[in-house]
Write an enzyme that holds these catalytic residues in place. Structure first.
Site, PDB file in Angstrom:
ATOM      1  N   ALA A  62       0.841  -1.197   0.122  1.00  0.00           N
ATOM      2  CA  ALA A  62       0.086   0.096   0.071  1.00  0.00           C
ATOM      3  C   ALA A  62       0.871   1.318   0.096  1.00  0.00           C
ATOM      4  O   ALA A  62       1.999   1.153   0.368  1.00  0.00           O
ATOM      5  CB  ALA A  62      -0.929  -0.111   1.427  1.00  0.00           C
ATOM      6  N   GLY A 101       0.654  -5.255   0.673  1.00  0.00           N
ATOM      7  CA  GLY A 101      -0.837  -5.175   0.084  1.00  0.00           C
ATOM      8  C   GLY A 101      -0.421  -5.916  -1.329  1.00  0.00           C
ATOM      9  O   GLY A 101      -1.334  -6.383  -2.210  1.00  0.00           O
ATOM     10  N   GLU A 124       3.931  -5.536   7.205  1.00  0.00           N
ATOM     11  CA  GLU A 124       3.372  -4.272   7.966  1.00  0.00           C
ATOM     12  C   GLU A 124       3.456  -4.189   9.307  1.00  0.00           C
ATOM     13  O   GLU A 124       3.642  -2.903   9.805  1.00  0.00           O
ATOM     14  CB  GLU A 124       1.827  -4.745   7.772  1.00  0.00           C
ATOM     15  CG  GLU A 124       0.952  -4.327   6.434  1.00  0.00           C
ATOM     16  CD  GLU A 124       1.256  -5.767   5.408  1.00  0.00           C
ATOM     17  OE1 GLU A 124       2.108  -6.597   5.739  1.00  0.00           O
ATOM     18  OE2 GLU A 124       0.739  -5.604   4.209  1.00  0.00           O
TER      19      GLU A 124
HETATM   20  N1  CAA Z   1       4.746   3.487  -0.028  1.00  0.00           N
HETATM   21  C1  CAA Z   1       4.919   4.781  -0.475  1.00  0.00           C
HETATM   22  N2  CAA Z   1       6.271   5.034  -0.764  1.00  0.00           N
HETATM   23  C2  CAA Z   1       7.188   3.866  -0.717  1.00  0.00           C
HETATM   24  C3  CAA Z   1       6.694   2.691  -0.487  1.00  0.00           C
HETATM   25  C4  CAA Z   1       5.427   2.358   0.135  1.00  0.00           C
HETATM   26  N3  CAA Z   1       4.810   1.095   0.465  1.00  0.00           N
HETATM   27  N4  CAA Z   1       7.694   1.841  -0.163  1.00  0.00           N
HETATM   28  C5  CAA Z   1       8.894   2.699  -0.713  1.00  0.00           C
HETATM   29  N5  CAA Z   1       8.491   3.732  -0.967  1.00  0.00           N
HETATM   30  C6  CAA Z   1       9.182   5.068  -1.645  1.00  0.00           C
HETATM   31  C7  CAA Z   1      10.419   5.311  -0.524  1.00  0.00           C
HETATM   32  O1  CAA Z   1       9.977   6.266   0.560  1.00  0.00           O
HETATM   33  C8  CAA Z   1      11.366   5.719  -1.439  1.00  0.00           C
HETATM   34  O2  CAA Z   1      10.749   7.142  -1.584  1.00  0.00           O
HETATM   35  P1  CAA Z   1      12.189   8.336  -2.010  1.00  0.00           P
HETATM   36  O3  CAA Z   1      12.941   7.912  -3.266  1.00  0.00           O
HETATM   37  O4  CAA Z   1      11.422   9.671  -2.193  1.00  0.00           O
HETATM   38  O5  CAA Z   1      12.909   8.394  -0.693  1.00  0.00           O
HETATM   39  C9  CAA Z   1      11.180   5.036  -2.597  1.00  0.00           C
HETATM   40  O6  CAA Z   1      10.035   4.500  -2.489  1.00  0.00           O
HETATM   41  C10 CAA Z   1      12.275   3.835  -3.053  1.00  0.00           C
HETATM   42  O7  CAA Z   1      12.151   2.932  -1.714  1.00  0.00           O
HETATM   43  P2  CAA Z   1      13.644   2.556  -1.166  1.00  0.00           P
HETATM   44  O8  CAA Z   1      14.682   3.779  -1.013  1.00  0.00           O
HETATM   45  O9  CAA Z   1      13.188   1.927   0.058  1.00  0.00           O
HETATM   46  O10 CAA Z   1      13.824   1.462  -2.231  1.00  0.00           O
HETATM   47  P3  CAA Z   1      14.772   0.153  -2.115  1.00  0.00           P
HETATM   48  O11 CAA Z   1      14.769  -0.397  -3.427  1.00  0.00           O
HETATM   49  O12 CAA Z   1      15.691   0.139  -1.125  1.00  0.00           O
HETATM   50  O13 CAA Z   1      13.626  -0.770  -1.355  1.00  0.00           O
HETATM   51  C11 CAA Z   1      11.299  -1.757  -0.872  1.00  0.00           C
HETATM   52  C12 CAA Z   1      12.462  -1.135  -1.940  1.00  0.00           C
HETATM   53  C13 CAA Z   1      11.800  -3.118  -0.545  1.00  0.00           C
HETATM   54  C14 CAA Z   1      10.059  -1.785  -1.605  1.00  0.00           C
HETATM   55  C15 CAA Z   1      11.371  -0.777   0.246  1.00  0.00           C
HETATM   56  O14 CAA Z   1      10.856   0.574  -0.057  1.00  0.00           O
HETATM   57  C16 CAA Z   1      10.229  -1.322   1.177  1.00  0.00           C
HETATM   58  O15 CAA Z   1      10.606  -2.009   2.137  1.00  0.00           O
HETATM   59  N6  CAA Z   1       8.965  -0.494   1.313  1.00  0.00           N
HETATM   60  C17 CAA Z   1       8.013  -0.857   2.205  1.00  0.00           C
HETATM   61  C18 CAA Z   1       7.225  -2.189   1.756  1.00  0.00           C
HETATM   62  C19 CAA Z   1       6.074  -2.059   2.828  1.00  0.00           C
HETATM   63  O16 CAA Z   1       6.278  -2.066   3.958  1.00  0.00           O
HETATM   64  N7  CAA Z   1       4.978  -2.623   2.118  1.00  0.00           N
HETATM   65  C20 CAA Z   1       3.758  -2.870   3.041  1.00  0.00           C
HETATM   66  C21 CAA Z   1       3.021  -1.432   2.900  1.00  0.00           C
HETATM   67  S1  CAA Z   1       1.750  -1.618   4.204  1.00  0.00           S
HETATM   68  C22 CAA Z   1       0.384  -2.441   3.260  1.00  0.00           C
HETATM   69  O17 CAA Z   1       0.633  -2.877   2.204  1.00  0.00           O
HETATM   70  C23 CAA Z   1      -0.754  -2.617   4.137  1.00  0.00           C
HETATM   71  C24 CAA Z   1      -1.851  -3.523   3.478  1.00  0.00           C
HETATM   72  O18 CAA Z   1      -2.202  -4.470   3.957  1.00  0.00           O
HETATM   73  C25 CAA Z   1      -2.645  -2.996   2.560  1.00  0.00           C
END
Ligand code: CAA
Length: 698
Positions: A62, A101, A124
């Site tokens: 998400a 998500g 999450e």
């Molecule tokens: N939402 C919004 N922005 C996000 C995002 C997300 N889920 N995941 C990453 N971003 C953004 C980061 O803030 C970053 O932005 P900036 O460049 O402006 O700083 C950009 O995307 C790149 O992210 P990373 O620097 O972290 O890139 P990476 O390649 O090192 O890692 C990743 C990529 C493994 C996807 C890592 O970003 C990550 O772990 N993201 C979070 C994933 C997560 O927690 N997902 C679950 C979300 S909650 C959910 O889904 C609830 C549900 O049940 C519906």
């Protein structure tokens, strides 16, 4: 341009999501997905739908930025239910990091093919929430309750091979071409007569109720200790446990209810703040133009605790290390320590013996500074003394290549002054590691007056190679972390002299969620370290500054903490963890008497308020002086280097959450008693006047 596009290829519809950088499932993605699915569901010619996100990664979850905001768009859970209920085969073609998500969308598809580079997870919990789009119900159905809970409670990423073995995905593709993989797989499924296969109807992995009940007992027992202060891990377990007793739609609405509770929790705010703060830390002005030099060969001066730790961090990052020590005996000691650490890693199966030998082959040590002449970067980690440091840097200035970066690991000393002995001070920088440096994540990058942008860029590059969390700091006594630490340490000594027990203070700090109490930390670091600093600063102390002598009395007895088996606490084989040294209270009593102080009682709230006020006080000063560029950098320092609870976001975020007016009010109250120590910082007063918070400065 639409973030969700589709094309029809004969009997297969291909959905492509494109929301860079990580295809987060924003409101626009949800609207696009739902509309597309609804449209395709009506087309009878289509036998299969393939969902892909062909850029950097499949949907990574998400859009975290939307949490807590009111957004008018379909919720992801309903879209997942809709996908699952389609009467056409739905294939999710995965690559990269289908997380949260993203994995929930994949699990609501009927079949999953993953590129070899795929890692799946439901992280999450790291954001203080739970998988709220069916994840707590569908994952156990695919891989069983134990593994599902392990994934959801740790947030770990599971590589494709393991995901296949566990049943989370159905097949691993030969390559990473996610579109082709999805289409080929869909064609095969159609050809072989496969039908839609809703995950919600898969019961195999959740049929053994007795086994599930036994593992839930164990998981809950561990969780009650391990996640004592946290909210969402328990909500995750609850959602799984209760869900198993309900029918699927009821379990989904129960999950939704628990998800909403998590969203409302302050822990969600704190953890999501930490997530973004740990990405904003690398956005520093010098990186706009700075170009890192290529790092291959490193020199480390000093083989003590810091020198050996930094060497290992460098070797783990694949860098060749030469260590300089004063004599053969010191070299042997350092080598033995490094060797023992890697032996332990082999014993714990973290690496194998071959890997150990390979890492150790990158290490050598000598007494000869001339060996450093081909190095790309030197990190000095000698005794904290300006004269000694200057002597080392003068030598480096003579011996090292002109473009070799010269870094000091000082934790307090003035990097500008150290740089004066180098002809070209643009290559001098502070790299403040935290002990043990091979493990602790934080790295303060201290930018001196003349440090060049390329030198800063190289330092950030080194941090990335070492997998550290870097934070840029300006030059001041103690930089960001230790300067704030000094403030709350002194404020704590004041409290103790006024009547608080050090052990009560520590308990309050631990109950707040910090990894360790303040006096525990002193014992760990060694009381002699702070003692040396106090002696160094003594000549500059103003005569009206309040100075508490209790810690000096403790040090005078030779009680430096763990290393002497006695400090504020007692240490030894048969001594329980956190056994107070009974003589500490005696010293406190004597010192209170000597200072003419009638001890007063402190309750938990008073202790905590003062601890937080001192941190925020100094944090605000550091911001005004631009030592830290933004409040979130201070938060990152404290959550990664000082055991401040991540789920509270860091001291500045915590201050925002409780209200800056309340903190200022406390500071004003304390300043009535001690105006020198507590004169209210102007920036804090301005923020309160303007009804703003620290986040407005991020
Ligand atoms: N939402 C919004 N922005 C996000 C995002 C997300 N889920 N995941 C990453 N971003 C953004 C980061 O803030 C970053 O932005 P900036 O460049 O402006 O700083 C950009 O995307 C790149 O992210 P990373 O620097 O972290 O890139 P990476 O390649 O090192 O890692 C990743 C990529 C493994 C996807 C890592 O970003 C990550 O772990 N993201 C979070 C994933 C997560 O927690 N997902 C679950 C979300 S909650 C959910 O889904 C609830 C549900 O049940 C519906």
């Amino acid at each position: 341009m639409s973030v969700v596009k589709h094309r029809i290829l004969d009997e297969i519809a291909l959905i492509e999501v494109s929301n860079p950088p990580v295809n987060a499932i924003s409101a626009a993605v949800r609207i696009g997905l739902l509309e597309t699915i609804e449209e395709l569901s009506l087309d009878e010619k289509i036998l299969a739908i393939v969902i892909t996100a062909p850029e950097r990664t499949f949907l990574a979850g998400a859009d975290i930025k939307e949490f807590g905001k009111k957004i008018d768009a379909p919720i992801l859970g309903n879209i997942c239910d809709k996908i699952e209920s389609l009467n056409k085969i739905v294939v999710a073609s995965l690559h990269g990091t289908p997380l949260g998500g993203g994995l929930e969308v994949a699990m609501s598809a009927h079949y999953r093919i993953a590129a070899p580079n795929t890692k799946v997870g439901l992280p999450e919990v790291l954001l203080g929430i739970l998988p709220g789009a069916g994840g707590t119900q569908r994952l156990p159905r695919l891989c069983g309750v134990s593994m599902a809970l392990d994934m959801m409670l740790t947030g770990k990423h599971v590589p494709a091979k393991k995901a296949l073995e566990a049943g989370i995905i159905d097949v691993i593709a030969k390559n990473n071409s996610t579109i082709d993989n999805g289409i080929e797989y869909a064609k095969k499924l159609i050809k072989d007569g496969f039908k839609p296969r809703p995950t919600s109807q898969m019961e195999d992995k959740i049929s053994d109720k007795q086994e599930i009940s036994n593992s839930l007992i164990k998981i809950k027992e561990t969780a009650s200790k391990k996640y004592k202060n946290l909210f969402s891990p328990h909500a995750i377990i609850k959602s799984v446990e209760e869900g198993l007793k309900l029918n699927f739609p009821e379990a989904i609405s129960n999950e939704r209810k628990l998800f909403e509770e998590c969203i409302q929790s302050p822990q969600r705010q704190g953890l999501i703040h930490s997530f973004f703060a740990e990405r904003a830390n690398t956005k520093v002005p010098e990186l706009k133009d700075g170009k890192p030099i290529e790092l291959k060969k490193i020199g480390i001066i000093g083989g003590g605790t810091m020198g050996t730790g930094i060497s290992m961090a460098a070797m783990n990052a694949g860098l060749d290390v030469i260590m300089i020590e004063q004599n053969d005996e010191a070299i042997e000691k350092a080598k033995t320590k490094i060797n023992a650490t890697y032996d332990r890693n082999v014993k714990l199966n973290r690496i194998n013996n071959e890997q150990k030998l390979e890492i150790m082959s990158m290490f050598s040590a000598t007494t000869d500074f001339n060996e450093l002449k081909d190095r790309d970067l030197i990190i000095e980690a000698v005794f904290e003394n300006m004269d000694i440091k200057k002597e080392v840097f003068s030598k480096l200035n003579r011996i090292c290549r002109k473009n070799c970066i010269l870094a000091t690991n000082t934790s307090y000393l003035n990097v500008n002054e150290i740089a004066t002995v180098v002809d070209d001070p643009i290559r001098v920088i502070g790299l403040h590691f935290f002990s043990p440096a091979n493990i602790m994540k934080l790295l303060e990058i201290v930018v001196a007056e003349k440090t060049s942008t390329d030198t800063v860029a190289t330092a950030f590059d080194l941090a990335k190679k070492m997998r550290k969390v870097p934070v840029r700091s300006g030059v001041c006594d103690g930089f960001i972390g230790n300067r704030i630490l000094s403030k709350y340490l002194v404020s704590t000594y004041h409290m103790v002299e006024d009547g608080a027990s050090p052990f009560h203070v520590d308990k309050v700090i631990r109950d707040f969620g910090c990894a360790m109490g303040i006096f525990q930390v002193i014992d760990l670091a060694g009381g002699d370290i702070g003692w040396a600093t106090r002696k160094r600063k003594a000549p500059f102390r103003h005569k009206d500054d309040r100075y508490v002598e209790i810690p000096d009395r403790v040090c005078e007895k030779g009680w430096f903490g763990q290393k002497t088996s006695k400090g504020y606490y007692l240490y030894g084989e048969n001594i329980d963890f956190l056994t107070p040294n009974p003589e500490i209270e005696v010293i406190c009593e004597q010192e209170r008497k000597r200072a003419g102080i009638t001890p007063k009682k402190f309750d938990d709230k008073e202790i905590l308020d003062k601890y937080i006020a001192a941190m925020v006080y100094e944090g605000t000063k550091i911001l005004s002086e631009q030592i830290a560029l933004k409040p979130s950098d201070i938060d990152v320092v404290f959550t990664n280097g000082y055991g401040f609870p991540r789920w509270r976001g860091g001291p500045m975020k915590y201050a925002d959450m409780i209200g800056l007016d309340k903190i200022l009010k406390n500071i004003l109250k304390y300043s009535e008693e001690d105006p020198r120590f507590w004169s209210p910082p102007k920036l804090l007063e301005d923020l309160v006047k303007q009804n703003k918070n620290f986040d407005s400065l991020n």
